[in-house]
Design an enzyme around this catalytic site. Structure first.
Site, mmCIF file in Angstrom:
data_model
loop_
_atom_site.group_PDB
_atom_site.id
_atom_site.type_symbol
_atom_site.label_atom_id
_atom_site.label_comp_id
_atom_site.label_asym_id
_atom_site.label_seq_id
_atom_site.Cartn_x
_atom_site.Cartn_y
_atom_site.Cartn_z
ATOM 1 N N LYS A 116 11.458 35.081 -31.984
ATOM 2 C CA LYS A 116 12.752 34.474 -31.670
ATOM 3 C C LYS A 116 13.700 35.451 -31.003
ATOM 4 C CE LYS A 116 13.022 30.523 -34.759
ATOM 5 N NZ LYS A 116 13.801 29.792 -35.755
ATOM 6 N N LYS A 169 -0.584 24.184 -30.959
ATOM 7 C CA LYS A 169 -0.097 23.164 -31.895
ATOM 8 C C LYS A 169 0.927 22.266 -31.200
ATOM 9 C CE LYS A 169 2.240 23.543 -36.039
ATOM 10 N NZ LYS A 169 2.746 24.287 -37.194
ATOM 11 N N LYS A 216 7.750 20.735 -31.660
ATOM 12 C CA LYS A 216 8.980 20.072 -31.242
ATOM 13 C C LYS A 216 9.753 20.908 -30.227
ATOM 14 C CE LYS A 216 11.060 21.385 -35.671
ATOM 15 N NZ LYS A 216 11.866 21.013 -36.801
#
Ligand code: TRP
Length: 335
Positions: A115, A197, A200
């Site tokens: 991040k 994967k 979102k």
């Protein structure tokens, strides 16, 4: 333990729209576990502000996520479904636990590294201590089990280390939580790149089915799903990862087995198969979408749930918090 039940805690962030992967992977597991455990399912809005958010959007998304928990089948009278920011103990315990967590430990967290690379202009201290807030979430309720995805395992390990460290100094204050990793078959991959994967936060909207996608959008995304040139519906992970993913989605939505699915589409082309998978998803999501629409209309009901569950969570957490405050030496409040 609460009564004769073990305690379960989990949470999701209200950032991005939930995908079919979140539903078939995480939420369905939560629903399955909800009878067996005393459950706290939080919308972790405090975690969300570690990256910059639009306030109105965060507020709306958080409420929508809470409604989705209910729509997915979590009974809000039996499970404590609430907003993290409504219970003051999360921040209070997080501060205390910050003083029992080392810089070195937090520097090793892969999610922090990812991040901070992605948000290089805003590497704030909250992003760094994010796992400590997560530890506080879990330990505040003396949770025995925490259903998490693989990507959160490192944070859960850290939670266990912090709990054990604290217990080592002050005696048995915290329950040391165990991870609960969901059963196989529920891991849904991207429709555009079956090695990744379904996420979102994927930038390609065709990669993910969002829970609130309308039927046309769902059908279109399945038509565009990446497959291969072999032209046979087989469960062959090495050579046909895209088809395997579609089979798994079909299996999860219809309750059929992989073998039944392969037999059903023997001799049929990918076009037919994709249509069938798309339709199974549309049917699976229809009741969920209807329930969300109902809840959105029923503001008073949802408000009541929000209020009552926040009180319940506040009450459940206050006992641990008071104990911890006393252990570390804060003066007792005069009541
Ligand atoms: N960090 C988790 C995620 O991004 C969300 C989360 C916050 C969580 N607190 C938690 C999950 C406590 C389980 C338990 O997915």
């Amino acid at each position: 333990m609460i009564g004769d039940k073990k305690v379960l805690f989990s949470g999701m962030q209200a950032t991005g729209n939930l995908t079919l992967g979140n539903y078939l992977g995480a939420l369905m597991n939560w629903v399955k576990l909800s009878d067996e455990y005393e459950c706290f399912y939080s919308v972790v809005d405090m975690h969300s502000i570690t990256v910059r958010q639009d306030p109105a959007e965060l507020r709306a998304r958080a409420r929508k996520l809470l409604m989705l928990y209910i729509a997915a089948g979590l009974d809000p009278e039996k499970n404590c479904i609430y907003f993290q920011s409504h219970v003051s103990g999360h921040a209070e315990l997080a501060w205390i636990l910050n003083c029992f967590t080392y810089m070195g430990e937090l520097s090793r967290m892969t999610q922090f590294k990812d991040k901070s690379a992605k948000h290089a202009d805003n590497i704030n201290a909250g992003l760094f201590t994010y796992p400590v807030l997560m530890a506080a979430d879990i330990l505040l309720y003396q949770a025995d089990v925490v259903p998490v995805g693989i990507d959160q395992m490192q944070h859960l390990e850290l939670t266990r280390d912090i709990a054990q460290r604290f217990n080592g100094i002050y005696g048995d204050v915290f329950t040391v939580p165990e991870p609960y990793i969901g059963k196989v078959g529920a891991k849904i991959m991207s429709l555009q790149d079956p090695s990744k994967k379904m996420s979102k936060s994927d930038e390609n909207p065709n990669a993910s089915i969002y829970l609130m996608d309308d039927p046309d959008t769902i059908m279109r995304k399945f038509k565009r799903a990446v497959t291969d040139s072999l032209g046979a519906v087989r469960y062959n992970e090495e050579e046909q990862p895209g088809i395997c993913n579609l089979i798994d989605i079909y299996v999860a939505c219809t309750g059929k087995t992989r073998e039944e699915t392969v037999a059903e589409f023997d001799g049929k082309g990918y076009g037919d198969f994709k249509t069938a998978v798309g339709e199974s998803v549309v049917e699976r999501l229809r009741p969920l979408q209807e329930r969300v629409a109902d809840l959105a209309k029923n503001k008073d009901y949802v408000d009541r749930i929000i209020k009552e569950n926040a009180e319940k969570a506040q009450y459940a957490s206050s006992k641990t918090l008071r104990k911890v405050q006393k252990k570390v030496g804060f003066p007792e409040k005069i009541r």
